[in-house]
Design a protein around this motif. Sequence first.
Motif, PDB file in Angstrom:
ATOM      1  N   MET A 216      20.207  96.927 -32.443  1.00 38.63           N
ATOM      2  CA  MET A 216      20.689  96.448 -33.743  1.00 38.63           C
ATOM      3  C   MET A 216      19.871  97.046 -34.880  1.00 38.63           C
ATOM      4  SD  MET A 216      21.204  92.399 -32.890  1.00 38.63           S
ATOM      5  CE  MET A 216      21.950  91.881 -31.358  1.00 38.63           C
ATOM      6  N   LEU A 217      18.544  96.985 -34.742  1.00 37.52           N
ATOM      7  CA  LEU A 217      17.691  97.530 -35.797  1.00 37.52           C
ATOM      8  C   LEU A 217      17.864  99.038 -35.932  1.00 37.52           C
ATOM      9  CD1 LEU A 217      14.348  95.560 -35.293  1.00 37.52           C
ATOM     10  CD2 LEU A 217      15.938  95.408 -37.216  1.00 37.52           C
ATOM     11  N   LEU A 218      18.040  99.726 -34.813  1.00 41.89           N
ATOM     12  CA  LEU A 218      18.235 101.172 -34.871  1.00 41.89           C
ATOM     13  C   LEU A 218      19.524 101.514 -35.596  1.00 41.89           C
ATOM     14  CD1 LEU A 218      17.283 103.992 -34.011  1.00 41.89           C
ATOM     15  CD2 LEU A 218      18.561 103.678 -31.873  1.00 41.89           C
ATOM     16  N   LEU A 219      20.583 100.743 -35.370  1.00 40.97           N
ATOM     17  CA  LEU A 219      21.851 100.991 -36.040  1.00 40.97           C
ATOM     18  C   LEU A 219      21.737 100.773 -37.544  1.00 40.97           C
ATOM     19  CD1 LEU A 219      24.897 101.576 -35.924  1.00 40.97           C
ATOM     20  CD2 LEU A 219      25.257  99.123 -35.503  1.00 40.97           C
ATOM     21  N   VAL A 220      21.100  99.669 -37.939  1.00 41.08           N
ATOM     22  CA  VAL A 220      20.956  99.377 -39.367  1.00 41.08           C
ATOM     23  C   VAL A 220      20.068 100.407 -40.049  1.00 41.08           C
ATOM     24  CG1 VAL A 220      20.122  97.682 -41.042  1.00 41.08           C
ATOM     25  CG2 VAL A 220      21.375  96.916 -39.022  1.00 41.08           C
ATOM     26  N   CYS A 221      18.944 100.733 -39.425  1.00 44.03           N
ATOM     27  CA  CYS A 221      18.021 101.705 -40.036  1.00 44.03           C
ATOM     28  C   CYS A 221      18.645 103.098 -40.112  1.00 44.03           C
ATOM     29  CB  CYS A 221      16.717 101.756 -39.235  1.00 44.03           C
ATOM     30  SG  CYS A 221      15.740 100.237 -39.312  1.00 44.03           S
ATOM     31  N   ALA A 222      19.387 103.495 -39.083  1.00 49.43           N
ATOM     32  CA  ALA A 222      20.029 104.809 -39.110  1.00 49.43           C
ATOM     33  C   ALA A 222      21.085 104.880 -40.209  1.00 49.43           C
ATOM     34  CB  ALA A 222      20.653 105.109 -37.747  1.00 49.43           C
ATOM     35  N   ALA A 223      21.841 103.808 -40.378  1.00 43.12           N
ATOM     36  CA  ALA A 223      22.861 103.795 -41.430  1.00 43.12           C
ATOM     37  C   ALA A 223      22.232 103.863 -42.812  1.00 43.12           C
ATOM     38  CB  ALA A 223      23.727 102.541 -41.298  1.00 43.12           C
TER      39      ALA A 223
ATOM     40  N   ASN B  35      27.549  87.594 -33.103  1.00 42.33           N
ATOM     41  CA  ASN B  35      27.207  86.267 -33.646  1.00 42.33           C
ATOM     42  C   ASN B  35      26.048  86.333 -34.643  1.00 42.33           C
ATOM     43  OD1 ASN B  35      29.170  84.767 -32.053  1.00 42.33           O
ATOM     44  ND2 ASN B  35      27.848  85.162 -30.307  1.00 42.33           N
ATOM     45  N   LEU B  36      26.042  87.391 -35.435  1.00 41.56           N
ATOM     46  CA  LEU B  36      25.092  87.526 -36.540  1.00 41.56           C
ATOM     47  C   LEU B  36      25.837  87.437 -37.869  1.00 41.56           C
ATOM     48  CD1 LEU B  36      22.878  90.417 -35.148  1.00 41.56           C
ATOM     49  CD2 LEU B  36      22.177  88.042 -35.470  1.00 41.56           C
ATOM     50  N   SER B  37      26.769  86.516 -37.945  1.00 38.78           N
ATOM     51  CA  SER B  37      27.635  86.418 -39.121  1.00 38.78           C
ATOM     52  C   SER B  37      26.858  86.032 -40.376  1.00 38.78           C
ATOM     53  CB  SER B  37      28.744  85.393 -38.864  1.00 38.78           C
ATOM     54  OG  SER B  37      28.188  84.128 -38.515  1.00 38.78           O
ATOM     55  N   ARG B  38      25.824  85.224 -40.250  1.00 38.97           N
ATOM     56  CA  ARG B  38      25.065  84.796 -41.434  1.00 38.97           C
ATOM     57  C   ARG B  38      24.300  85.968 -42.046  1.00 38.97           C
ATOM     58  NH1 ARG B  38      22.529  79.052 -39.094  1.00 38.97           N
ATOM     59  NH2 ARG B  38      24.547  78.156 -38.452  1.00 38.97           N
ATOM     60  N   LEU B  39      23.615  86.721 -41.210  1.00 40.69           N
ATOM     61  CA  LEU B  39      22.926  87.901 -41.706  1.00 40.69           C
ATOM     62  C   LEU B  39      23.911  88.923 -42.245  1.00 40.69           C
ATOM     63  CD1 LEU B  39      20.311  89.566 -42.021  1.00 40.69           C
ATOM     64  CD2 LEU B  39      20.674  90.379 -39.674  1.00 40.69           C
ATOM     65  N   GLY B  40      25.055  89.075 -41.585  1.00 41.95           N
ATOM     66  CA  GLY B  40      26.060  90.027 -42.045  1.00 41.95           C
ATOM     67  C   GLY B  40      26.597  89.701 -43.420  1.00 41.95           C
ATOM     68  N   LEU B  41      26.750  88.420 -43.737  1.00 45.70           N
ATOM     69  CA  LEU B  41      27.227  88.032 -45.067  1.00 45.70           C
ATOM     70  C   LEU B  41      26.252  88.446 -46.155  1.00 45.70           C
ATOM     71  CD1 LEU B  41      28.698  84.470 -44.384  1.00 45.70           C
ATOM     72  CD2 LEU B  41      29.977  86.503 -45.073  1.00 45.70           C
ATOM     73  N   ILE B  42      24.953  88.230 -45.923  1.00 41.00           N
ATOM     74  CA  ILE B  42      23.948  88.588 -46.934  1.00 41.00           C
ATOM     75  C   ILE B  42      23.905  90.102 -47.129  1.00 41.00           C
ATOM     76  CG2 ILE B  42      21.528  88.433 -47.570  1.00 41.00           C
ATOM     77  CD1 ILE B  42      22.891  85.769 -47.585  1.00 41.00           C
ATOM     78  N   LEU B  43      23.948  90.846 -46.033  1.00 45.87           N
ATOM     79  CA  LEU B  43      23.903  92.300 -46.148  1.00 45.87           C
ATOM     80  C   LEU B  43      25.154  92.851 -46.828  1.00 45.87           C
ATOM     81  CD1 LEU B  43      22.352  93.341 -42.699  1.00 45.87           C
ATOM     82  CD2 LEU B  43      21.215  92.762 -44.851  1.00 45.87           C
ATOM     83  N   LEU B  44      26.315  92.264 -46.531  1.00 45.93           N
ATOM     84  CA  LEU B  44      27.537  92.707 -47.192  1.00 45.93           C
ATOM     85  C   LEU B  44      27.507  92.400 -48.686  1.00 45.93           C
ATOM     86  CD1 LEU B  44      30.470  91.837 -44.751  1.00 45.93           C
ATOM     87  CD2 LEU B  44      29.743  94.093 -45.511  1.00 45.93           C
ATOM     88  N   LEU B  45      26.939  91.256 -49.056  1.00 51.60           N
ATOM     89  CA  LEU B  45      26.837  90.909 -50.474  1.00 51.60           C
ATOM     90  C   LEU B  45      25.999  91.943 -51.227  1.00 51.60           C
ATOM     91  CD1 LEU B  45      27.375  88.910 -52.772  1.00 51.60           C
ATOM     92  CD2 LEU B  45      25.347  87.642 -52.031  1.00 51.60           C
TER      93      LEU B  45
ATOM     94  N   LEU C  64      16.154  99.000 -49.712  1.00 50.61           N
ATOM     95  CA  LEU C  64      14.899  98.349 -49.334  1.00 50.61           C
ATOM     96  C   LEU C  64      15.128  96.893 -48.942  1.00 50.61           C
ATOM     97  CD1 LEU C  64      11.817  98.507 -49.115  1.00 50.61           C
ATOM     98  CD2 LEU C  64      11.695  97.912 -51.542  1.00 50.61           C
ATOM     99  N   PHE C  65      15.971  96.188 -49.702  1.00 47.44           N
ATOM    100  CA  PHE C  65      16.258  94.790 -49.393  1.00 47.44           C
ATOM    101  C   PHE C  65      16.996  94.662 -48.063  1.00 47.44           C
ATOM    102  CE2 PHE C  65      15.324  93.620 -53.820  1.00 47.44           C
ATOM    103  CZ  PHE C  65      14.704  92.400 -53.615  1.00 47.44           C
ATOM    104  N   ILE C  66      17.953  95.543 -47.802  1.00 51.70           N
ATOM    105  CA  ILE C  66      18.720  95.471 -46.553  1.00 51.70           C
ATOM    106  C   ILE C  66      17.811  95.714 -45.350  1.00 51.70           C
ATOM    107  CG2 ILE C  66      20.487  96.665 -45.206  1.00 51.70           C
ATOM    108  CD1 ILE C  66      22.097  97.004 -47.751  1.00 51.70           C
ATOM    109  N   LEU C  67      16.962  96.719 -45.432  1.00 49.34           N
ATOM    110  CA  LEU C  67      16.038  96.979 -44.323  1.00 49.34           C
ATOM    111  C   LEU C  67      15.060  95.825 -44.122  1.00 49.34           C
ATOM    112  CD1 LEU C  67      15.221 100.763 -44.870  1.00 49.34           C
ATOM    113  CD2 LEU C  67      16.571  99.758 -43.026  1.00 49.34           C
ATOM    114  N   THR C  68      14.563  95.260 -45.221  1.00 45.90           N
ATOM    115  CA  THR C  68      13.614  94.149 -45.109  1.00 45.90           C
ATOM    116  C   THR C  68      14.257  92.934 -44.454  1.00 45.90           C
ATOM    117  OG1 THR C  68      12.483  94.934 -47.101  1.00 45.90           O
ATOM    118  CG2 THR C  68      12.045  92.677 -46.393  1.00 45.90           C
ATOM    119  N   LEU C  69      15.465  92.577 -44.881  1.00 46.93           N
ATOM    120  CA  LEU C  69      16.145  91.420 -44.304  1.00 46.93           C
ATOM    121  C   LEU C  69      16.490  91.652 -42.835  1.00 46.93           C
ATOM    122  CD1 LEU C  69      18.574  90.235 -47.132  1.00 46.93           C
ATOM    123  CD2 LEU C  69      16.668  88.973 -46.142  1.00 46.93           C
ATOM    124  N   ALA C  70      16.922  92.870 -42.495  1.00 47.87           N
ATOM    125  CA  ALA C  70      17.265  93.153 -41.099  1.00 47.87           C
ATOM    126  C   ALA C  70      16.034  93.053 -40.198  1.00 47.87           C
ATOM    127  CB  ALA C  70      17.899  94.543 -41.003  1.00 47.87           C
ATOM    128  N   VAL C  71      14.930  93.621 -40.632  1.00 44.80           N
ATOM    129  CA  VAL C  71      13.702  93.550 -39.832  1.00 44.80           C
ATOM    130  C   VAL C  71      13.193  92.113 -39.748  1.00 44.80           C
ATOM    131  CG1 VAL C  71      11.294  94.290 -39.715  1.00 44.80           C
ATOM    132  CG2 VAL C  71      13.075  95.931 -40.321  1.00 44.80           C
TER     133      VAL C  71
END
Length: 345
Positions: A270-277, A184-194, A232-239
């Motif tokens: 979640m943060l570990l997955l995003v940062c590792a990727a 249920n993180l669809s909103r954040l997922g849309l921004i990161l996918l964009l 940098l933007f993806i990591l900043t938004l995720a954190v």
Amino acid sequence: MPRADSLGWVVQFQQVTAKTAFLFILPQYNVSVPTADSEMVYYHYGLKDLVTILFYIFITIILHAVVQEYILDKISKRLHLSKVKHNKFNESGQLVVFHLSSVIWCFYVVVTEGYLTNPRSLWEDYPHVYLSFQVKFFYLCQMAYWLHALPELYFQKVRKEEIPRQLQYICLYLVHIAGAYLLNLSRLGLILLLLQYSTEFLFYMARLFYFADENNEKLFNAWAAVFGVTRLFILTLAVLAIGFGLARTENQAFEPEKGNFNTLLCRLCMLLLVCAAQAWLMWRFIHSQLRHWREYWNEQNAKRRVPAVPRLPARLTKRESGYHENGVVKAENGTSPRTKKLKSP
């Protein structure tokens, strides 16, 4: 009476087939939520989504074949590419079409839903269980596309050396898209996918221009600059959204039946997955850039080591009158220009 019974049976059959068709075509699990003015129809996920995804996998395979036959094959024939470049050209062409359509579609959804104008909406009111039609349909189509890429590895006859690399990217996208959808993180997922799709579109567009003209590398330089900024933007938004936004919400509990996964352990995972990727992508990028620079400097050094061939000075020779034939100078009348010796009497 028999005619009326037959008509009733036909109507019932049409109703049953219509319900089955809707199960494949349209998103399921719709819920009416009352608002101040009227009711809004929202959706949540469930097992029936797998049927819809399966249907759009077949649709995506058909669209893939249409783009390949009517666009890419005609362009590649004019370029006269080798077999290796031909396969890479087809891969880049398909991904350019997909990423361009996804960027336009995702940007439209993000703007109409108001996620850009209100960044706090990325974590406020979590969990985001109820999705609008366009958000859910976008996620279903995205998962259908990346799942269709698995059988396409066989249909496109991809080389065995290329299969592990493509499997890594396919699994990476599937894990992130499905994770944002199910958690249920669809909103954040849309921004990161964009952000991610915009960078990937630029990269595959640069590859297409490179195959058309190998001296054209300007887009690669632009992509290299954008790639690091995007990470940098993806990591900043995720954190910001997961590490700070969700941590400050009041609803912090592990309730899978309600779609709530807002606990410290879940947020860390979640943060570990995003940062590792992102770290893995950045490492591959740096490794690729170092390899290209090493090859470039090796070529430059090889050119410098090649000794220049000395030019012999042109000797000025006085050409005898007449013309040459088989290495012998002939006079204009066909006789030899040398004087004959007179025989002594």
